[in-house]
Design a protein around this motif. Structure first.
Motif, PDB file in Angstrom:
ATOM      1  N   PRO A 233       0.798  -1.227   0.000  1.00  0.00           N
ATOM      2  CA  PRO A 233       0.000   0.000   0.000  1.00  0.00           C
ATOM      3  C   PRO A 233       0.831   1.278   0.000  1.00  0.00           C
ATOM      4  O   PRO A 233       0.464   2.252  -0.680  1.00  0.00           O
ATOM      5  CB  PRO A 233      -0.826  -0.115   1.286  1.00  0.00           C
ATOM      6  N   GLU A 234       1.917   1.303   0.756  1.00  0.00           N
ATOM      7  CA  GLU A 234       2.707   2.531   0.818  1.00  0.00           C
ATOM      8  C   GLU A 234       3.276   2.882  -0.564  1.00  0.00           C
ATOM      9  O   GLU A 234       3.301   4.052  -0.963  1.00  0.00           O
ATOM     10  CB  GLU A 234       3.833   2.374   1.841  1.00  0.00           C
ATOM     11  N   THR A 235       3.719   1.864  -1.308  1.00  0.00           N
ATOM     12  CA  THR A 235       4.244   2.104  -2.654  1.00  0.00           C
ATOM     13  C   THR A 235       3.142   2.561  -3.587  1.00  0.00           C
ATOM     14  O   THR A 235       3.322   3.488  -4.382  1.00  0.00           O
ATOM     15  CB  THR A 235       4.901   0.816  -3.193  1.00  0.00           C
ATOM     16  N   VAL A 236       1.992   1.918  -3.506  1.00  0.00           N
ATOM     17  CA  VAL A 236       0.857   2.299  -4.355  1.00  0.00           C
ATOM     18  C   VAL A 236       0.466   3.748  -4.107  1.00  0.00           C
ATOM     19  O   VAL A 236       0.276   4.545  -5.042  1.00  0.00           O
ATOM     20  CB  VAL A 236      -0.348   1.369  -4.099  1.00  0.00           C
ATOM     21  N   LEU A 237       0.346   4.122  -2.834  1.00  0.00           N
ATOM     22  CA  LEU A 237      -0.136   5.459  -2.499  1.00  0.00           C
ATOM     23  C   LEU A 237       0.902   6.543  -2.768  1.00  0.00           C
ATOM     24  O   LEU A 237       0.580   7.737  -2.698  1.00  0.00           O
ATOM     25  CB  LEU A 237      -0.573   5.493  -1.032  1.00  0.00           C
ATOM     26  N   GLU A 238       2.137   6.142  -3.084  1.00  0.00           N
ATOM     27  CA  GLU A 238       3.167   7.104  -3.459  1.00  0.00           C
ATOM     28  C   GLU A 238       3.436   7.112  -4.963  1.00  0.00           C
ATOM     29  O   GLU A 238       4.266   7.885  -5.445  1.00  0.00           O
ATOM     30  CB  GLU A 238       4.466   6.797  -2.709  1.00  0.00           C
ATOM     31  N   ALA A 239       2.753   6.264  -5.717  1.00  0.00           N
ATOM     32  CA  ALA A 239       2.964   6.201  -7.160  1.00  0.00           C
ATOM     33  C   ALA A 239       2.521   7.512  -7.807  1.00  0.00           C
ATOM     34  O   ALA A 239       1.472   8.064  -7.446  1.00  0.00           O
ATOM     35  CB  ALA A 239       2.182   5.034  -7.755  1.00  0.00           C
ATOM     36  N   PRO A 240       3.295   8.048  -8.751  1.00  0.00           N
ATOM     37  CA  PRO A 240       2.920   9.315  -9.405  1.00  0.00           C
ATOM     38  C   PRO A 240       1.523   9.287 -10.006  1.00  0.00           C
ATOM     39  O   PRO A 240       0.799  10.283  -9.961  1.00  0.00           O
ATOM     40  CB  PRO A 240       3.999   9.489 -10.477  1.00  0.00           C
ATOM     41  N   GLY A 241       1.136   8.133 -10.575  1.00  0.00           N
ATOM     42  CA  GLY A 241      -0.194   8.045 -11.165  1.00  0.00           C
ATOM     43  C   GLY A 241      -1.306   8.166 -10.149  1.00  0.00           C
ATOM     44  O   GLY A 241      -2.454   8.435 -10.496  1.00  0.00           O
ATOM     45  N   VAL A 242      -0.981   7.956  -8.869  1.00  0.00           N
ATOM     46  CA  VAL A 242      -1.951   8.114  -7.789  1.00  0.00           C
ATOM     47  C   VAL A 242      -1.838   9.501  -7.171  1.00  0.00           C
ATOM     48  O   VAL A 242      -2.825  10.238  -7.062  1.00  0.00           O
ATOM     49  CB  VAL A 242      -1.765   7.023  -6.721  1.00  0.00           C
ATOM     50  N   THR A 243      -0.626   9.895  -6.784  1.00  0.00           N
ATOM     51  CA  THR A 243      -0.458  11.170  -6.073  1.00  0.00           C
ATOM     52  C   THR A 243      -0.710  12.370  -6.969  1.00  0.00           C
ATOM     53  O   THR A 243      -1.153  13.423  -6.493  1.00  0.00           O
ATOM     54  CB  THR A 243       0.957  11.266  -5.474  1.00  0.00           C
ATOM     55  N   ASP A 244      -0.426  12.257  -8.269  1.00  0.00           N
ATOM     56  CA  ASP A 244      -0.657  13.379  -9.172  1.00  0.00           C
ATOM     57  C   ASP A 244      -2.130  13.558  -9.508  1.00  0.00           C
ATOM     58  O   ASP A 244      -2.535  14.629  -9.972  1.00  0.00           O
ATOM     59  CB  ASP A 244       0.123  13.201 -10.478  1.00  0.00           C
ATOM     60  N   LEU A 245      -2.920  12.505  -9.292  1.00  0.00           N
ATOM     61  CA  LEU A 245      -4.316  12.547  -9.723  1.00  0.00           C
ATOM     62  C   LEU A 245      -5.294  12.675  -8.563  1.00  0.00           C
ATOM     63  O   LEU A 245      -6.258  13.438  -8.637  1.00  0.00           O
ATOM     64  CB  LEU A 245      -4.638  11.275 -10.516  1.00  0.00           C
ATOM     65  N   LEU A 246      -5.033  11.952  -7.472  1.00  0.00           N
ATOM     66  CA  LEU A 246      -5.962  11.923  -6.352  1.00  0.00           C
ATOM     67  C   LEU A 246      -5.481  12.817  -5.219  1.00  0.00           C
ATOM     68  O   LEU A 246      -4.292  12.904  -4.956  1.00  0.00           O
ATOM     69  CB  LEU A 246      -6.120  10.488  -5.829  1.00  0.00           C
ATOM     70  N   ASP A 247      -6.424  13.449  -4.552  1.00  0.00           N
ATOM     71  CA  ASP A 247      -6.137  14.255  -3.364  1.00  0.00           C
ATOM     72  C   ASP A 247      -6.462  13.396  -2.145  1.00  0.00           C
ATOM     73  O   ASP A 247      -7.629  13.284  -1.744  1.00  0.00           O
ATOM     74  CB  ASP A 247      -6.979  15.528  -3.380  1.00  0.00           C
TER      75      ASP A 247
END
Length: 278
Positions: free
Chosen positions: A141-155
């Motif tokens: 989960p920590e890697t997923v939630l730090e992925a650019p495709g996640v952090t750049d899109l979701l708040d």
């Protein structure tokens, strides 16, 4: 400077050569749904599963119907961003299409560990804005939630809908699926939602032993069906909405259309939806 309200992000860390010589759970699922993003090896395994367990077709379709009902419900409940884990191939009727029928500004971050599914996702989504595809392992989960495709899109300071449709059965007990789900729940804000569907291990209508044996052909190994009690442990960190943990077909079913024959509710997946308490 004008900021694009719908940033477009695709993963760029995907290895160049995915494994297409072995069947993929995402591509077999696409075959079951009548899609086109699969190959001969996937069709062959899919047909073997259908021959062994004819119910796999209605099970797959009901799981997709559950996705549609859940996403529609959550958008009406105020969720306008989704993290779709183990998303597979985002073909027709996928999360962003369903959500945007209610709210055109919904954002969706798709995540999958299957290289072929990610490659197909990038191809199918094209220049779709407000949607991302990331190659990552949901068990981290920590890697997923730090992925650019996640952090750049979701708040992630705002509520998000965390979706795990028919994917946790691909997480073996050794990887602690209950703990994995708990870590996602602990890292999203109160008011976020969790939706889970999972292959049931104690449904007498389904030959899970046959499915487990055939699914051993997947690169990540055979599926792990689980009991209702085991699935209840996975979702105990959220406040479940009615009707709680039930078979997917029993979760807020759509009204039967006029003239539609009355048939038995399908089987195979148990499912639940809940909100992270404050």
């Amino acid at each position: 400077m004008v900021v694009d309200p719908f940033p477009r992000r695709l993963t760029r860390s995907v290895p160049a050569v995915p494994d297409v010589d072995r069947p993929s759970s995402a591509r077999v699922y696409d075959f079951m749904l009548g899609g086109t993003s699969h190959g001969a090896v996937d069709r062959r395994l899919g047909r073997e599963m259908i021959d062994a367990v004819p119910l796999v077709i209605p099970i797959a379709r009901e799981n997709r119907s559950f996705l549609r009902r859940v996403v529609t419900y959550l958008v009406h409940a105020g969720i306008d961003q989704f993290l779709d884990l183990g998303s597979g191939i985002p073909t027709m009727g996928s999360t962003h299409e369903v959500a945007r029928r209610v709210d055109p500004e919904v954002r969706v971050a798709y995540v999958d560990v299957d290289l072929v599914a990610v490659a197909h996702g990038e191809l199918l989504l094209g220049n779709e804005k407000g949607v991302s595809v990331s190659w990552a392992d949901l068990t981290r989960p920590e890697t997923v939630l730090e992925a650019p495709g996640v952090t750049d899109l979701l708040d992630l300071s705002r509520p998000v809908g965390v979706l795990m449709f028919s994917v946790l059965q691909h997480v073996p007990d050794a990887q602690d699926p209950v703990g994995v789900v708990a870590r996602y729940v602990s890292q999203v804000v109160p008011g976020s939602a969790l939706a889970v569907s999972h292959l049931s291990g104690d449904d007498p209508r389904v030959d899970v032993d046959a499915l487990q044996t055939l699914s051993g052909a997947y690169p990540r190994g055979e599926v792990t069906p689980r009991s209702g009690a085991e699935l209840a442990a996975m979702v105990e960190g959220v406040d479940l909405v009615d009707p709680g943990l039930v078979y997917a077909a029993q979760w807020r079913p759509e009204p039967r259309r006029s003239g539609q024959p009355e048939g038995e509710l399908c089987c195979g997946h148990r499912a639940a939806v809940g909100f992270v308490p404050g």
